[in-house]
Write a protein that holds these residues in place. Sequence first.
Motif, PDB file in Angstrom:
ATOM      1  N   ARG A 112       0.751  -1.118  -0.081  1.00  0.00           N
ATOM      2  CA  ARG A 112      -0.086   0.064  -0.079  1.00  0.00           C
ATOM      3  C   ARG A 112       0.941   1.346   0.054  1.00  0.00           C
ATOM      4  O   ARG A 112       0.577   2.129  -0.823  1.00  0.00           O
ATOM      5  CB  ARG A 112      -0.865  -0.174   1.201  1.00  0.00           C
ATOM      6  N   ALA A 113       2.021   1.043   0.893  1.00  0.00           N
ATOM      7  CA  ALA A 113       2.721   2.484   0.595  1.00  0.00           C
ATOM      8  C   ALA A 113       3.449   2.607  -0.346  1.00  0.00           C
ATOM      9  O   ALA A 113       3.805   3.721  -0.906  1.00  0.00           O
ATOM     10  CB  ALA A 113       3.808   2.146   1.995  1.00  0.00           C
ATOM     11  N   SER A 124       2.543   1.818  -3.512  1.00  0.00           N
ATOM     12  CA  SER A 124       1.236   2.067  -4.343  1.00  0.00           C
ATOM     13  C   SER A 124       1.418   3.462  -4.299  1.00  0.00           C
ATOM     14  O   SER A 124       1.142   4.342  -4.970  1.00  0.00           O
ATOM     15  CB  SER A 124       0.215   1.134  -4.388  1.00  0.00           C
ATOM     16  N   ALA A 125       1.188   4.091  -2.934  1.00  0.00           N
ATOM     17  CA  ALA A 125       0.941   5.635  -2.776  1.00  0.00           C
ATOM     18  C   ALA A 125       2.208   6.416  -3.242  1.00  0.00           C
ATOM     19  O   ALA A 125       2.054   7.232  -3.991  1.00  0.00           O
ATOM     20  CB  ALA A 125       0.946   5.860  -1.223  1.00  0.00           C
ATOM     21  N   ALA A 147       2.032   4.607   6.730  1.00  0.00           N
ATOM     22  CA  ALA A 147       0.622   5.329   6.730  1.00  0.00           C
ATOM     23  C   ALA A 147       0.903   6.949   6.484  1.00  0.00           C
ATOM     24  O   ALA A 147       0.081   7.313   5.658  1.00  0.00           O
ATOM     25  CB  ALA A 147       0.199   5.253   8.340  1.00  0.00           C
ATOM     26  N   GLN A 167       0.763   7.074   2.573  1.00  0.00           N
ATOM     27  CA  GLN A 167      -0.650   7.110   2.016  1.00  0.00           C
ATOM     28  C   GLN A 167      -1.440   8.360   2.450  1.00  0.00           C
ATOM     29  O   GLN A 167      -2.486   8.625   1.682  1.00  0.00           O
ATOM     30  CB  GLN A 167      -1.105   5.784   2.946  1.00  0.00           C
ATOM     31  N   ASP A 168      -1.469   8.818   3.576  1.00  0.00           N
ATOM     32  CA  ASP A 168      -2.016  10.269   4.068  1.00  0.00           C
ATOM     33  C   ASP A 168      -1.625  11.336   2.933  1.00  0.00           C
ATOM     34  O   ASP A 168      -2.410  11.657   2.589  1.00  0.00           O
ATOM     35  CB  ASP A 168      -1.474  10.879   5.408  1.00  0.00           C
ATOM     36  N   ALA A 171      -0.477  10.966  -0.395  1.00  0.00           N
ATOM     37  CA  ALA A 171      -1.276  10.429  -1.530  1.00  0.00           C
ATOM     38  C   ALA A 171      -2.650  10.819  -1.525  1.00  0.00           C
ATOM     39  O   ALA A 171      -3.111  11.295  -2.625  1.00  0.00           O
ATOM     40  CB  ALA A 171      -0.991   8.821  -1.947  1.00  0.00           C
ATOM     41  N   ASP A 172      -3.291  10.309  -0.602  1.00  0.00           N
ATOM     42  CA  ASP A 172      -4.715  10.840  -0.368  1.00  0.00           C
ATOM     43  C   ASP A 172      -5.172  12.062  -0.423  1.00  0.00           C
ATOM     44  O   ASP A 172      -6.079  12.614  -1.100  1.00  0.00           O
ATOM     45  CB  ASP A 172      -5.259  10.245   0.924  1.00  0.00           C
ATOM     46  N   ARG A 198      -7.444   5.090   8.757  1.00  0.00           N
ATOM     47  CA  ARG A 198      -6.104   4.605   8.362  1.00  0.00           C
ATOM     48  C   ARG A 198      -5.327   4.547   9.792  1.00  0.00           C
ATOM     49  O   ARG A 198      -4.701   3.623  10.167  1.00  0.00           O
ATOM     50  CB  ARG A 198      -5.363   5.293   7.614  1.00  0.00           C
TER      51      ARG A 198
END
Length: 418
Positions: free
Chosen positions: A48-49, A51-52, A334, A337-338, A340-341, A370
């Motif tokens: 996930r990280a 991909s972000a 995390a 990911q924050d 990227a979001d 998250r």
Amino acid sequence: MRVAVVGGGIGGLALGAGLRRRGYEVAVFDRDTDVTATGGYHITLDQRAQSALERLVDPAVLRRLRASGSALRLRDRDAFWDRRGRLLGHGPDLSGSASIDVDRITLRSLLAEAVGEDLHLGRPVSGVGLDERGKPRVEFTDGTSVTADLVVGADGTHSVVARHLAKGATNRPAGIIGFSGRTHRADLGAAEQQRLGTRSTMGIGPRGAALYVGFLDPVGNAALDAPELRMSVTTGPTYIWGAMFPESAETEPLRDLRGAQLRNALLDRFRERGWAGHTLEVVARADPSSVAAFRFNAASTRAADLAPWRAGHITALGDAVHATPPTAGMGAGAAIQDAADLVEHLDTVVGGDAAIIDAIALFEARMRRRGSEVLTAAMRTVRLILFTDTALGAAVTTVATPVVAAIARRRAGRPSRQ
């Protein structure tokens, strides 16, 4: 849209890189004067990280990262030990894992390059607020200030931005004091090299003593076989370890020690708690200059408690919101990911202030979920360590671990080192 990012750690740099790549006017401010002046554990980036990051930086940056990272799929299965070094069990099969471990310095340096001239070092922030026109403003300790359309706090556990938004602290001490260090695998004896292997291990004993030993080899276990792209700080098989003790009047003085003095004090604490000598070799053989102390801080595990403010033109991400102990290896991922979001939500903005606030509200809602997830995972280990420091926990640990070790030994069909 002009965005000011306060904090040049992993989350802030990832955000700055993503905004710059998408064509935003962005400025990242950090009090450090050198991006390589950072310590701590190595960083684990799961799928996930990664991909972000793919959404935030150029593919060439990802190639350099993977060429400088150690692939978990090439490691042995993780192991769990008691204080005598007896095997208690193994972690999951990692052969299909896409996760990588990377030096924090390496990752921060790569992201800083991606931010480029929009990174402003040596700019400590003293506060944030609104100017006379209602625009978000960042104030610096030298008396200067800048305004922006959006201010994002990525300034870590002791965030100035998040404290302003929440009207107080957003996390508190988790009850654990951590100590980290680096030890070359070749510096250990053959028996201990074999016991620890090419994997990460965790040992927990009574009275709240725990020792995590992570394995990092970005050369022999490179995630991408491209030596010409490698920029890892770690250049050979290395154990990056973390010792943990409950925070108390007894452990507090350790935070003032440095180098060999701190390393020797840690060895004394483990010996007092009955740890076998060979299990401490990784600490005893550590590079003294690498040994450091730090406090574990944690935000609430409840999503509803995170980012407890109304969405507006000032927000925060990463440890500023969901400060996470390193016990799950998910905090930096995390934060990425924050970032990227947030970039993706800003890309949907059409219109003025109301549209920006709507995008921030959606971003913060996902960040709360998250943050709750990673904190729940990290706090399981923290609570287990603290439980062993109770009378009941110490008794259970002392009695149960030899039994579990005997069962593991029987299943393996071979004796374990005592």
